[in-house]
Design a protein around this motif. Structure first.
Motif, PDB file in Angstrom:
ATOM      1  N   CYS A 294       0.780  -1.207  -0.110  1.00 17.01           N
ATOM      2  CA  CYS A 294       0.019  -0.116   0.228  1.00 17.01           C
ATOM      3  C   CYS A 294       0.831   1.156  -0.084  1.00 17.01           C
ATOM      4  O   CYS A 294       1.908   1.481   1.036  1.00 17.01           O
ATOM      5  N   ASP A 304      -2.536  -5.509   6.496  1.00 13.93           N
ATOM      6  CA  ASP A 304      -1.918  -5.758   5.400  1.00 13.93           C
ATOM      7  C   ASP A 304      -0.601  -6.577   5.355  1.00 13.93           C
ATOM      8  O   ASP A 304       0.423  -5.915   5.896  1.00 13.93           O
ATOM      9  N   TYR A 312       5.856  -0.165  -1.608  1.00 17.46           N
ATOM     10  CA  TYR A 312       5.028  -0.084  -2.691  1.00 17.46           C
ATOM     11  C   TYR A 312       5.602  -0.329  -3.884  1.00 17.46           C
ATOM     12  O   TYR A 312       6.576   0.383  -4.272  1.00 17.46           O
ATOM     13  N   THR A 342      -4.683  -1.273  -2.613  1.00 15.90           N
ATOM     14  CA  THR A 342      -5.306   0.014  -2.981  1.00 15.90           C
ATOM     15  C   THR A 342      -4.645   0.293  -4.161  1.00 15.90           C
ATOM     16  O   THR A 342      -3.318   0.126  -4.541  1.00 15.90           O
TER      17      THR A 342
END
Ligand code: SF4
Length: 590
Positions: A294, A304, A312, A342
């Motif tokens: 994320c 997560d 990321y 996301t």
């Protein structure tokens, strides 16, 4: 040629709307490296097995997975309730208060049962108990071991993402290791990475598996296969825990995947028409990742995983577009779940532009944050590119709470984006949380008010009640975040931890009450809008099919009353304790 079987263990999860991504990612990568791969989703197989045992005859011929899922879950719950009453050898591991388990049922895949069984003296007995272990019955009745033998498998990879899958995975491992001495077994996945230190303390579990792969698995699994095939030293395989002198030893090399060096996921072998979304829509639906981890990475409760976080990373857009074209051509994919934690507004914009420019014909949905970057023009572009819905973790309607949990969301942006989605024609799915650390009743009511006020723009809301989970910031520094919780050294695989608030006011019971309040308010608003009679319709009984279904597991025969609302395509379980109006309310509005 070296052959690998990549499989999903059975856990009876009826919420698999989409195929899993872990084994397809690995399968695509290994095949490109020249390894022959077979994939099997034993969870779907187990669902099918239960369905055949329960519904093969009688009024339910041709029942869908969706319908069966309601009935068989309830059935398994009832079977385990009987065990609880009769004081079986494993009864003490079941929840004495099954209705108190918010996230779970009370079966052999419940978190409560699994985390206790794993640390109990009954583990081996249960794993090998042909009368009681329904996973074992499934593997034996479906002749899974002889299939593996006939397929000439060298290495099995079992993906364990949730605690509920552990018993099914260990049962499979135990059966294979007893029957096929030359077949090696590796476990991997989020659950394995999260509990890696505890797994290392269990050399006795070498009777279930030979290797533990932690964190990202593509490079390690290939390297492991290569080392087994060419008889190389395992210490050079990254992210690997392996056996040495009957103990577990962790290798030193660490691998972090470059997403541009990975392959297009390969779904061959998975029952693509049977996942719930495909069954509902009649369209092949697949799963994909455009990035890993994320980009925000600050929420104090975030579960997560895997840990440690590598940062990321996005896949190059040209490669993403190539992958999508391959999935459309190879699997006739027409709906895609982008399952990243996301997708950023910037990547969503670029993806949408490419889908439109290349005239790619498919629909999709994904998880996104309520970030400022989601302007109306980005949302309209996404809609034109086939976006059907966006799922947002808003969690709270209170700005103070959002700031405290470091959500990084401005509530006014949230309102604008929700309305922007509605105006663009994109369905909004909201995930909300009640009982967060330091949350007051008034702040929780702000959340309920927000949801009621914006009900016209929101397609659906799912509530979570807050629990402490391992390794997040609240777990590491509870006092700093206003909670206190008891650690259970005798339950090292515990996932949801009960806690008490120091300053927060929303207990679990109050959170339940607030959810009920939300539902009542929606009913009231709906009745007001219709301006017609009672909010709860009473005539659905004529559309129900009721039946008494006997089913035996172990020594117990139990029965359930099951109905299916054909108009709404919703399953309804009727207990003797269910009042008709409760059933109607539950299934009309949840
Ligand atoms: S936005 Fe979601 S994935 Fe990202 S840190 Fe917050 S909870 Fe975790």
């Amino acid at each position: 040629m070296f052959k690998a079987l990549l499989c999903i263990p059975p856990n009876y999860c009826y919420t698999y709307d989409f195929p899993p991504l872990a084994t397809p990612m690995l399968s695509g990568y290994l095949k490109d490296k020249g390894i022959e791969v077979i994939q099997a989703d034993y969870n779907m197989g187990y669902l099918d097995y239960l369905k055949r045992r329960v519904f093969n005859s009688g009024a339910f011929g041709g029942i869908s997975n969706f319908e069966a899922s309601f009935a068989t879950t309830k059935l398994l719950n009832k079977i385990f309730e009987e065990k609880l009453k009769k004081n079986y050898y494993y009864s003490s591991l079941l929840s004495p208060d099954p209705l108190g388990i918010f996230y779970d049922d009370n079966t052999n895949s419940s978190f409560h049962f699994v985390e206790r069984l794993l640390s109990s003296e009954y583990l081996i007995r249960y794993i090998e108990d042909r009368k009681e272990n329904t996973f074992l019955q499934f593997f034996i009745d479906e002749a899974i071991v002889s299939q593996v033998e006939k397929q000439g498998i060298n290495l099995i990879g079992i993906s364990i993402t949730a605690p509920s899958q552990a018993i099914g995975a260990f049962t499979l491992g135990s059966l294979i290791k007893q029957a096929l001495k030359d077949v090696r077994i590796a476990i991997g996945g989020q659950w394995v990475s999260l509990f890696r230190e505890e797994l290392k303390k269990r050399p006795d579990w070498q009777r279930f598996f030979d290797y533990i792969i932690i964190f990202e698995g593509e490079t390690p699994f290939y390297s492991l296969a290569d080392s087994i095939y060419n008889n190389k030293d395992l210490s050079s395989v990254p992210n690997l825990i392996y056996k040495a002198d009957s103990q577990w030893v962790q290798s030193e090399p660490v691998s972090k995947e470059d997403l541009n060096k990975l392959s297009c996921p390969d779904f061959e072998g998975l029952p693509l028409k049977e996942y719930l979304e495909a069954e509902r829509s009649g369209k092949i639906t697949l799963t994909y990742q455009t990035a890993r981890e994320c980009y925000w990475n600050k929420c104090i409760y975030c579960v997560d995983l895997p840990l440690p976080k590598y940062g990321y990373r996005e896949r190059d857009m040209d490669l993403i577009v190539d992958d999508i074209k391959k999935l459309i051509t190879k699997h006739k994919m027409s709906f895609l779940e982008i399952s990243n934690p996301t997708v950023s507004a910037e990547q969503l914009k670029r993806l949408s532009e490419r889908i439109i420019r290349e005239k790619l014909d498919f629909s999709w949905w994904c998880f996104v944050r309520l970030d400022k970057g989601f302007t109306n023009s980005v949302l309209e572009l996404a809609k034109n590119a086939g976006c059907k819905s966006l799922a947002f973790g808003l969690e709270s309607g209170s700005q103070r709470v959002l700031d405290f949990i470091r959500k990084g969301i401005d509530i006014d942006d949230a309102k604008r984006i929700i309305m922007g989605c509605y105006n663009a024609g994109i369905n909004v799915h909201l995930q909300m949380m009640l009982g967060l650390p330091t949350e007051t009743i008034d702040e929780a009511l702000e959340t309920i008010k927000f949801l009621v006020d914006y009900r016209g723009y929101i397609a659906d809301v799912s509530f979570n009640i807050y629990y402490v989970t391992p390794s997040c910031k609240v777990y590491l520094y509870p006092q700093q975040y206003g909670i206190d919780f008891k650690r259970y050294p005798d339950l090292p695989f515990k996932f949801f931890h009960e806690f008490s608030h120091i300053s927060g006011e929303v207990s679990k019971d109050k959170a339940y009450g607030l959810i009920q309040l939300y539902r009542q308010l929606l009913l009231k608003k709906k009745a007001e809008a219709n301006n017609a009679g009672p909010a709860v319709t009473k005539n659905a009984d004529s559309r129900l099919v009721k039946s008494n279904l006997p089913f035996t597991v172990g020594e117990d025969t139990v029965s359930i009353l099951y109905g299916f609302d054909k108009d709404k395509k919703e399953g309804i379980i009727l207990d003797s304790t269910d009042r008709e109006e409760d059933v109607q309310a539950r299934y009309s509005y949840i």
